[in-house]
Design an enzyme around this catalytic site. Structure first.
Site, short mmCIF file in Angstrom:
data_model
loop_
_atom_site.label_atom_id
_atom_site.label_comp_id
_atom_site.label_asym_id
_atom_site.label_seq_id
_atom_site.Cartn_x
_atom_site.Cartn_y
_atom_site.Cartn_z
N LYS A 14 46.99 15.63 -2.67
CA LYS A 14 48.46 15.52 -2.64
C LYS A 14 48.90 14.19 -3.25
CE LYS A 14 48.95 12.26 0.77
NZ LYS A 14 49.19 10.90 0.39
N ASP A 140 47.75 13.69 8.33
CA ASP A 140 48.06 14.48 7.12
C ASP A 140 47.47 15.89 7.16
OD1 ASP A 140 49.49 12.52 5.85
OD2 ASP A 140 47.84 11.82 4.59
P1 ATP Z 1 45.34 9.23 2.75
O1 ATP Z 1 46.11 9.60 1.53
O2 ATP Z 1 45.44 10.25 3.87
O3 ATP Z 1 45.52 7.80 3.18
P2 ATP Z 1 43.02 8.56 1.30
O4 ATP Z 1 43.12 9.27 -0.02
O5 ATP Z 1 43.49 7.14 1.31
O6 ATP Z 1 43.80 9.39 2.38
P3 ATP Z 1 40.41 9.62 1.81
O7 ATP Z 1 39.97 9.98 0.44
O8 ATP Z 1 40.78 10.71 2.71
O9 ATP Z 1 41.56 8.52 1.78
O10 ATP Z 1 39.25 8.71 2.43
C1 ATP Z 1 39.48 7.68 3.36
C2 ATP Z 1 38.17 7.37 4.09
O11 ATP Z 1 37.80 8.51 4.85
C3 ATP Z 1 37.03 7.06 3.14
O12 ATP Z 1 36.70 5.71 3.27
C4 ATP Z 1 35.89 7.97 3.55
O13 ATP Z 1 34.72 7.28 3.84
C5 ATP Z 1 36.39 8.71 4.80
N1 ATP Z 1 36.13 10.17 4.72
C6 ATP Z 1 35.73 10.94 5.72
N2 ATP Z 1 35.59 12.22 5.33
C7 ATP Z 1 35.91 12.27 4.02
C8 ATP Z 1 35.94 13.31 3.07
N3 ATP Z 1 35.60 14.57 3.37
N4 ATP Z 1 36.36 13.00 1.82
C9 ATP Z 1 36.74 11.73 1.52
N5 ATP Z 1 36.69 10.71 2.38
C10 ATP Z 1 36.28 10.95 3.62
#
Ligand code: ATP
Length: 298
Positions: A14, A140
């Site tokens: 997203k 989320d």
């Molecule tokens: P948001 O937009 O909700 O803040 P994000 O894009 O910043 O999410 P994610 O890619 O979801 O962040 O990853 C954040 C942390 O979650 C990472 O440091 C990772 O180690 C952990 N994590 C746990 N499960 C997953 C997964 N399936 N895919 C990606 N990251 C994951």
């Protein structure tokens, strides 16, 4: 065991067309108003029922933890425990959504596993029943279960579906830096000088299908906090705008930046410019998803 033993689900990323933070609640969470938008860019999540008990996660990314901390594991574990499911499950994550980038990649995988286990084990949970469980794993996740265009309020879990947003072509670029949401929220200062995005105006523009009105209102109150740690965010925005983007913004708590383009050649030129200046390594041309249906005029 039921008929299906393996299924594959797309976990879409997203972007946020708008993020406003109203304040901090007593429990430490922030009260937000965000416009969420699914993109075509997705992870491929493959779930397979196994005879051997236990949940096993694997991924194409060596740095991603595949233990109990992975949100895909947490999703499977929650339903396995609640419904006393027998046997085992393997989940493979083919990750394409940039990690720790503001695109909710982990939450998207979490939502995909909840949907997948629901289907594979014939649990019969509907969307709101899945969302009730999802919110325990991440703010989320209820949105990721629903997808499309939505207004998210509260901590992000109070959702109002909106019609598909106008606009189509997107360039997404992630600087080679990871920003944790926690860091950004701790460095966020809200005061009289804070410029709050016009979320209500954007909701109205989306309802009217007014692309110009929507793009004019792109705004993310978290951007300044992220710019301090990652100046490439500003540079990517400028590069996109100089190469024909109609608007550009940081998504979520960053550092991914997206830009709206009308012309694929301009999007490619902007991508090339970001790459040659080493502003980003992960760069994708993608689209809003699902696409807004073109109205046939008779
Ligand atoms: P948001 O937009 O909700 O803040 P994000 O894009 O910043 O999410 P994610 O890619 O979801 O962040 O990853 C954040 C942390 O979650 C990472 O440091 C990772 O180690 C952990 N994590 C746990 N499960 C997953 C997964 N399936 N895919 C990606 N990251 C994951």
């Amino acid at each position: 065991m039921g008929k299906d033993v393996q299924i594959q689900i797309r976990a879409h990323g997203k972007i946020n067309l708008g993020i406003d933070v109203l304040g901090k609640r007593e429990d430490g969470y922030h009260e937000v108003r965000m416009i969420m938008q699914t993109v075509r860019l997705h992870d491929r999540v493959t779930l397979k029922r196994e005879e051997t008990p236990g949940i096993r996660i694997s991924s194409n990314l060596s740095f991603l933890p595949c233990d109990e901390s992975n949100l895909a594991y947490k999703a499977a574990s929650l339903l396995f425990q609640e419904f006393s499911l027998e046997g085992g499950l393997s989940v493979h994550l083919e990750k394409r959504i940039p990690v720790a980038a503001g695109m909710a990649g982990g939450s998207a995988d979490c939502a995909a596993v909840l949907r997948g286990v629901n289907r594979l084990y014939h649990l019969g949970l509907n969307l709101s029943e899945l969302q009730k469980r999802g919110v325990r794993l991440g703010a989320d996740v209820p949105y990721c279960l629903m997808g499309g265009t939505a207004l998210a309020e509260g901590i992000g879990e109070k959702l109002t579906a909106l019609p598909p947003a106008p606009g189509r072509l997107l360039l997404i670029a992630k600087p080679p830096v990871s920003l944790s949401s926690r860091y950004i929220y701790t460095h966020l200062t809200l005061n009289e000088q804070t410029v709050h995005p016009d979320i209500d105006g954007m909701v109205e523009a989306i309802r009217q299908g007014d692309a110009g009105g929507m793009i004019r209102r792109l705004g993310n109150v978290l951007e300044d906090a992220a710019l301090g740690k990652c100046p490439q965010i500003g540079q990517i925005k400028r590069t996109m705008l100089e190469n024909g983007a109609r608007g550009a913004l940081m998504s979520g708590s960053g550092p991914t930046v997206f830009g709206f383009f009308d012309d694929i050649r301009q999007a490619r030129r902007a991508a090339k410019a970001c790459r040659s200046q080493k502003l980003a390594r992960q760069i994708y041309i993608t689209e809003l998803y699902p696409p807004r249906k073109t109205v046939e005029l008779s």
